[in-house]
Motif scaffolding. Structure first.
Motif, PDB file in Angstrom:
ATOM      1  N   UNK A  45       1.018  94.730 -80.359  1.00  0.00           N
ATOM      2  CA  UNK A  45       2.052  94.365 -81.329  1.00  0.00           C
ATOM      3  C   UNK A  45       2.809  93.159 -80.794  1.00  0.00           C
ATOM      4  N   UNK A  46       2.904  92.135 -81.613  1.00  0.00           N
ATOM      5  CA  UNK A  46       3.668  90.951 -81.247  1.00  0.00           C
ATOM      6  C   UNK A  46       4.667  90.700 -82.373  1.00  0.00           C
ATOM      7  N   UNK A  47       5.934  90.931 -82.077  1.00  0.00           N
ATOM      8  CA  UNK A  47       7.019  90.759 -83.066  1.00  0.00           C
ATOM      9  C   UNK A  47       6.731  91.526 -84.349  1.00  0.00           C
ATOM     10  N   UNK A  48       6.269  92.762 -84.194  1.00  0.00           N
ATOM     11  CA  UNK A  48       6.006  93.605 -85.352  1.00  0.00           C
ATOM     12  C   UNK A  48       4.692  93.327 -86.059  1.00  0.00           C
TER      13      UNK A  48
END
Length: 177
Positions: A45-48
């Motif tokens: 997950x990267x920034x959601x």
């Protein structure tokens, strides 16, 4: 000769039989799809936003295909984008269902490949050059484009070179035996 022509003609030298090409129209997409299914479950997950290994493979392979040929590369990217959601759905299945479906699709794809090479009476291209694993999907896309009657000059150059390479392969096989 462009890099695209060299790679496709090398691959095509192992795929001159129509029956083999037809089996590759089924086998290679199944294999590629199964790899997307297997890799769509691994991610971060990267920034959601979920970034999966399948996405990374799609981006890297699309960049490679676009570097060889803009039209074929963009078409491949579109195809990847169309099948990616289905791969994500399969990756979301319970562990054994996901693995069973992904591996099952992979095995069926390879069965089609080997049946095709039975018709061809030649080993798969990747046995002699691992780049064949990356070129296979591009070959199928190119053959489909050629089947539609598009890019005829490119098809003619690839086919001519493939036939010459095949003749060289056959000569080497006869001198070794």
């Amino acid at each position: 000769m462009t890099n695209l022509e060299r790679l496709l003609s090398q691959y095509a030298a192992y795929h001159l039989d129509r029956n083999n090409i037809v089996t590759h129209f089924v086998g290679i997409p199944l294999i590629v799809f199964s790899i997307l299914c297997l890799t769509a479950r691994a991610g971060v997950e990267i920034s959601g936003f979920s970034v999966t290994l399948a996405m990374v493979l799609i981006v890297l392979s699309s960049i490679y295909y676009i570097s060889l040929d803009k039209l074929f590369g963009v078409l491949m990217l579109i195809l990847f984008a169309l099948v990616y959601p289905l791969a994500v759905n399969i990756a979301a299945l319970p562990m054994w269902s996901w693995l069973g479906a992904s591996i099952g699709i992979f095995v069926v794809g390879w069965v089609f490949q080997f049946v095709g090479h039975f018709f061809e009476k030649k080993k798969p291209a990747f046995v002699d050059d691992l780049i064949g694993l990356a070129i296979g999907p591009l070959f199928v896309l190119a053959e489909f484009v050629f089947l539609l009657g598009l890019r005829k000059p490119l098809h003619e150059r690839i086919l001519k070179e493939a036939q010459m390479k095949r003749a060289e392969m056959d000569m080497k096989a006869h001198t070794v035996s």
